[in-house]
Structure formats: C-alpha cells, structure tokens
Design a protein around this motif. Structure first.
Motif, PDB file in Angstrom:
ATOM      1  N   VAL A   8       0.851  -1.184   0.000  1.00  7.53           N
ATOM      2  CA  VAL A   8       0.000   0.000   0.000  1.00  7.53           C
ATOM      3  C   VAL A   8       0.891   1.239   0.000  1.00  7.53           C
ATOM      4  O   VAL A   8       1.848   1.321   0.776  1.00  7.53           O
ATOM      5  N   ASP A   9       0.557   2.198  -0.865  1.00  8.93           N
ATOM      6  CA  ASP A   9       1.279   3.465  -0.923  1.00  8.93           C
ATOM      7  C   ASP A   9       0.532   4.491  -0.078  1.00  8.93           C
ATOM      8  O   ASP A   9      -0.610   4.858  -0.390  1.00  8.93           O
ATOM      9  N   LEU A  10       1.156   4.949   0.987  1.00  8.32           N
ATOM     10  CA  LEU A  10       0.497   5.899   1.879  1.00  8.32           C
ATOM     11  C   LEU A  10       0.225   7.235   1.193  1.00  8.32           C
ATOM     12  O   LEU A  10      -0.740   7.930   1.543  1.00  8.32           O
ATOM     13  N   SER A  11       1.048   7.617   0.236  1.00 10.42           N
ATOM     14  CA  SER A  11       0.819   8.891  -0.451  1.00 10.42           C
ATOM     15  C   SER A  11      -0.480   8.860  -1.248  1.00 10.42           C
ATOM     16  O   SER A  11      -1.222   9.851  -1.298  1.00 10.42           O
ATOM     17  N   LEU A  12      -0.801   7.712  -1.864  1.00  8.24           N
ATOM     18  CA  LEU A  12      -2.059   7.591  -2.594  1.00  8.24           C
ATOM     19  C   LEU A  12      -3.253   7.601  -1.644  1.00  8.24           C
ATOM     20  O   LEU A  12      -4.304   8.184  -1.956  1.00  8.24           O
ATOM     21  N   LEU A  13      -3.096   6.975  -0.501  1.00  8.46           N
ATOM     22  CA  LEU A  13      -4.175   7.001   0.492  1.00  8.46           C
ATOM     23  C   LEU A  13      -4.404   8.415   1.007  1.00  8.46           C
ATOM     24  O   LEU A  13      -5.551   8.821   1.244  1.00  8.46           O
ATOM     25  N   ALA A  14      -3.324   9.164   1.189  1.00 11.82           N
ATOM     26  CA  ALA A  14      -3.462  10.550   1.652  1.00 11.82           C
ATOM     27  C   ALA A  14      -4.215  11.393   0.617  1.00 11.82           C
ATOM     28  O   ALA A  14      -5.090  12.200   0.974  1.00 11.82           O
ATOM     29  N   GLU A  15      -3.910  11.213  -0.660  1.00 13.94           N
ATOM     30  CA  GLU A  15      -4.613  11.955  -1.707  1.00 13.94           C
ATOM     31  C   GLU A  15      -6.089  11.566  -1.770  1.00 13.94           C
ATOM     32  O   GLU A  15      -6.968  12.433  -1.909  1.00 13.94           O
ATOM     33  N   GLU A  16      -6.360  10.264  -1.623  1.00 11.87           N
ATOM     34  CA  GLU A  16      -7.754   9.811  -1.697  1.00 11.87           C
ATOM     35  C   GLU A  16      -8.566  10.342  -0.517  1.00 11.87           C
ATOM     36  O   GLU A  16      -9.707  10.812  -0.694  1.00 11.87           O
ATOM     37  N   ALA A  17      -7.994  10.268   0.670  1.00 12.34           N
ATOM     38  CA  ALA A  17      -8.708  10.775   1.843  1.00 12.34           C
ATOM     39  C   ALA A  17      -8.918  12.276   1.750  1.00 12.34           C
ATOM     40  O   ALA A  17      -9.982  12.801   2.118  1.00 12.34           O
ATOM     41  N   THR A  18      -7.929  13.004   1.245  1.00  6.20           N
ATOM     42  CA  THR A  18      -8.047  14.459   1.111  1.00  6.20           C
ATOM     43  C   THR A  18      -9.132  14.834   0.113  1.00  6.20           C
ATOM     44  O   THR A  18      -9.937  15.742   0.355  1.00  6.20           O
TER      45      THR A  18
ATOM     46  N   PRO B 163       5.658   3.364   0.477  1.00  5.86           N
ATOM     47  CA  PRO B 163       5.026   2.039   0.455  1.00  5.86           C
ATOM     48  C   PRO B 163       5.102   1.344   1.807  1.00  5.86           C
ATOM     49  O   PRO B 163       6.128   1.371   2.487  1.00  5.86           O
ATOM     50  N   ALA B 164       3.994   0.736   2.201  1.00  4.98           N
ATOM     51  CA  ALA B 164       3.925  -0.037   3.437  1.00  4.98           C
ATOM     52  C   ALA B 164       3.189  -1.337   3.138  1.00  4.98           C
ATOM     53  O   ALA B 164       2.645  -1.535   2.041  1.00  4.98           O
ATOM     54  N   ILE B 165       3.171  -2.247   4.111  1.00  6.17           N
ATOM     55  CA  ILE B 165       2.495  -3.527   3.974  1.00  6.17           C
ATOM     56  C   ILE B 165       1.336  -3.574   4.958  1.00  6.17           C
ATOM     57  O   ILE B 165       1.514  -3.305   6.151  1.00  6.17           O
ATOM     58  N   GLY B 166       0.135  -3.902   4.452  1.00  3.49           N
ATOM     59  CA  GLY B 166      -1.013  -4.002   5.341  1.00  3.49           C
ATOM     60  C   GLY B 166      -2.309  -4.042   4.569  1.00  3.49           C
ATOM     61  O   GLY B 166      -2.354  -4.321   3.366  1.00  3.49           O
ATOM     62  N   SER B 167      -3.389  -3.719   5.266  1.00  2.00           N
ATOM     63  CA  SER B 167      -4.716  -3.690   4.678  1.00  2.00           C
ATOM     64  C   SER B 167      -4.979  -2.305   4.099  1.00  2.00           C
ATOM     65  O   SER B 167      -4.920  -1.302   4.830  1.00  2.00           O
ATOM     66  N   ARG B 168      -5.279  -2.254   2.818  1.00  2.00           N
ATOM     67  CA  ARG B 168      -5.546  -0.961   2.199  1.00  2.00           C
ATOM     68  C   ARG B 168      -6.785  -0.311   2.806  1.00  2.00           C
ATOM     69  O   ARG B 168      -6.805   0.900   3.053  1.00  2.00           O
ATOM     70  N   ALA B 169      -7.825  -1.101   3.084  1.00  2.00           N
ATOM     71  CA  ALA B 169      -9.057  -0.547   3.649  1.00  2.00           C
ATOM     72  C   ALA B 169      -8.812   0.049   5.035  1.00  2.00           C
ATOM     73  O   ALA B 169      -9.277   1.151   5.351  1.00  2.00           O
ATOM     74  N   LEU B 170      -8.078  -0.689   5.864  1.00  2.00           N
ATOM     75  CA  LEU B 170      -7.826  -0.195   7.217  1.00  2.00           C
ATOM     76  C   LEU B 170      -6.898   1.015   7.208  1.00  2.00           C
ATOM     77  O   LEU B 170      -7.099   1.973   7.967  1.00  2.00           O
ATOM     78  N   LEU B 171      -5.873   0.991   6.367  1.00  2.00           N
ATOM     79  CA  LEU B 171      -4.962   2.138   6.301  1.00  2.00           C
ATOM     80  C   LEU B 171      -5.660   3.360   5.706  1.00  2.00           C
ATOM     81  O   LEU B 171      -5.350   4.499   6.087  1.00  2.00           O
TER      82      LEU B 171
END
Length: 369
Positions: A220-230, A252-260
C-alpha cells in the motif's frame, strides 16, 4: 487441564543430587581399587629375611597380603562410606533443592492469585538477577500490562455504554413524539440520531477488526491514500473554511488498504474538525525513512496540554467539549487510528503544536523493494 499426580520437582532434584554423588563416589572407589590392584599380588606371601654375615639383628618376616585379603579389608569400609555419602546426599539435596525452588513457590502463588482475578499483586522477588528473578520480573511486567489493559477495557465499556445509550434514548423519545404528530423536522432529527448510532456501531466493529489483525496484507502506498482521503473530505473542509495541503513522497507499506485508508481518513477528518473556526489549515505529508513509511497530519487550532494529548487515543476522548454537533464524530477516531497502527506493527506519535493544534505521525514498517 487434568494431570495425573507425579513426583515433585524438589524430590526429583534431591534424587538427582544424591544419585550424582553416589556415581561420583563409586567411580572414586573404583579408581582407588584399580590403582591398588596394580601393586598387590594375587596370593598372600611371606618374605623371610636372610641372616647377615656380620651377625647383626635379623629383621622379622614380612607378610604381603593378596587381593582377596585386601578386598575383605577394603570392601566393608567402602560400602560404609558410600552409604554415608547416600544419606548425606539425600539430606543435603533435599535442603538445597528446597532453597533453590523457594522463589518458584512465590511465583506459583502469584500466578494463582492472578488466575483468580487479582491483577494488582506483584511478586517483587528480591536478590540478584538469575533465571528465577528474570522470570518473576517478566511476570510482574505482564501483570502490569494486563492490569492496565483491564482498566482500559473497563473504561471503554463504560464509555461505550454511555455513548450508545444517549442516541438510543434520544431515538426512543423522538419516536414517542413522532407517534403523536407528523413533523418533518422531527423525522430529520430522528434520522440524524439513528445515523450517529450506526456510525458508532461501525466504528466499534472497525476497532475490533483491527485488534484481531484479521485482514489481508498487501503493498500500500500511503501517499495515494493521503490523496484519496483528502479528495473525499475536501468538500467538508471547504464548508468549514479549512485549507487542506498534501505533499510528500511515495511511501510504500504492507497491510490492509481498507484499514490504512480508514486510518488516514480518520486523521484528516479529525484535523478538520478540531481546527480554528476561521482560516484553519491541515497539512498531510508522507515520507520514507530507513525501514519505515511515515504519514504525518498537522493542523492549526487551540493550544493543547501534553497531559490532554496523552489521553486522546483512549476511546471516547475528545480534545474539545463532548458535543454531538456537526460531524463531531463518535470519539473513536484516534482510538481506531492507534489500533490500526498497532495491528500493522506501527507506532502513533501525538505532539502538540507550538502555536496550537496537533501533529500526528504514524510510522509503519516499509514494504520491501
């Protein structure tokens, strides 16, 4: 678990000590006997001295015992010595084993008290460090963690009961009124209260799911999650007059995309809610460090005490007054964030801003290249 009775550890250690002493004694006697046999003839002999030519005194005849004579003289005394060694070994081994196992008795008593529900008891074993002291210290540390966790769960249950009781009681009152009159405003309030109860229930389910670690692991890429949440919360931020800024590198990190994604959304939503009434700013950034991917969310706001910041991750704790107004949440935002971070072997660091607001940093293990 049912177990058949057996010999105590103290008795087994005593028998082991005595047995080892007996083996050592038998080996010693055998070595002495073997060395004696080297210089002893098979049969007893008499040696008669010759008469000197000068007429001096004649020495007496010499008797040299044989092996059978030596055995008759040596065996009873060796058996007596081995018997005394066995008695001393048993008695001494019993005393030594008792002294060695004394700390284990205290540890067993503390374990039974903990099993009966007394988590406040500690072993506090005195003395210098050894295997028993390390075991006792580890057990005391475990009891301390269990006691803290139990206290946290009690507070959580009490707060959850309070939080669930409020919307349910309000719903009941609104339903009683709705029976008597057809009021669209009343129905809208009823819908809002019901939605809040649903949100609270779903938040509790997310919290439970994260604690159980029952989720798939993927890159999971945290930068993409940050953009999506924003992007998702941008209309809400504009409505409250808050500016959201996003920056950073691929993390990049390892985990659940939904939870992150839930973690990131909760942080951004919390930063928008607890902000300045006018001209508020939220900064979301991502970065990579050796072995770690870091997501940071900062916001402006009132000055927070460090004592208050330390309690914000507890369930149903809020940095502002406990009001249930517009999008104030259910009090589980940071609790869910901490639970998700912990389930991903990460850490959550909360720091009050120098000029007000809060800085939240989530540090997760980085995904391998």
């Amino acid at each position: 678990m049912h177990r058949n009775p057996g010999l105590s550890v103290r008795l087994r250690l005593t028998v082991s000590y005595a047995g080892f002493g007996m083996v050592a004694g038998i080996l010693l006697v055998a070595v002495v006997w073997v060395f004696l046999l080297r210089y002893v003839p098979d049969q007893a002999t008499f040696q008669t001295a010759r008469t000197p030519a000068d007429g001096s005194l004649i020495p007496p005849d010499l008797f040299v015992p044989g092996r059978s004579d030596l055995w008759r003289a040596f065996a009873p005394k060796a058996a007596l010595a081995l018997g005394l060694l066995l008695v001393i070994g048993l008695a001494g081994g019993w005393v030594l084993a008792g002294r060695m196992l004394a700390p284990l008795t205290r540890i067993t008593a503390a374990t039974r008290r903990a099993g009966s529900g007394s988590l406040a008891h500690r072993i506090d074993l005195p003395g210098r460090r050894d295997e028993f002291r390390e075991l006792a210290d580890a057990f005391d540390a475990m009891l301390a963690r269990l006691e803290a966790h139990d206290a946290e769960q009690r507070r959580f249950a009490a707060n959850a009961s309070h939080e669930l009781r409020t919307p349910l009681a309000t719903t009941q009152a609104l339903l009683d009124v709705a029976r008597q009159q057809d009021d669209s405003e009343l129905l809208e309030r009823l819908h809002s209260v019901n939605a809040r109860a649903i949100d609270l229930t779903e938040a509790l389910l997310v919290l439970s799911r994260a604690d159980q670690r029952s989720f798939p692991h993927e890159r999971v890429d945290l930068s993409l999650l940050a953009e999506e949440a924003t992007e998702t919360l941008l209309p809400f931020a504009e409505k409250r007059g808050v500016t959201v800024e996003t920056s950073g590198d691929i993390a990049p990190a390892i985990g659940s995309r939904a939870l992150l994604l839930q973690l990131t959304t909760n942080l951004v939503h919390n930063a928008i809610i607890h902000n300045l009434p006018v001209g508020g700013i939220v900064r979301v950034s991502t970065a990579t460090h050796p072995g770690a991917a870091v997501l940071t969310v900062e916001n402006t706001g009132v000055v927070l005490d460090r004592e208050l910041v330390a309690t914000l991750t507890e369930p149903f704790q809020r940095g502002t007054e406990r009001v249930h107004g517009d999008h104030t949440g259910v009090g589980l935002g940071l609790a869910i964030v901490e639970s998700i971070a912990r389930a991903h072997d990460g850490t959550l660091i909360l720091t009050p801003g120098a000029g007000g607001g809060l800085r939240v940093a989530v540090r997760l293990p980085a995904a391998a290249r």
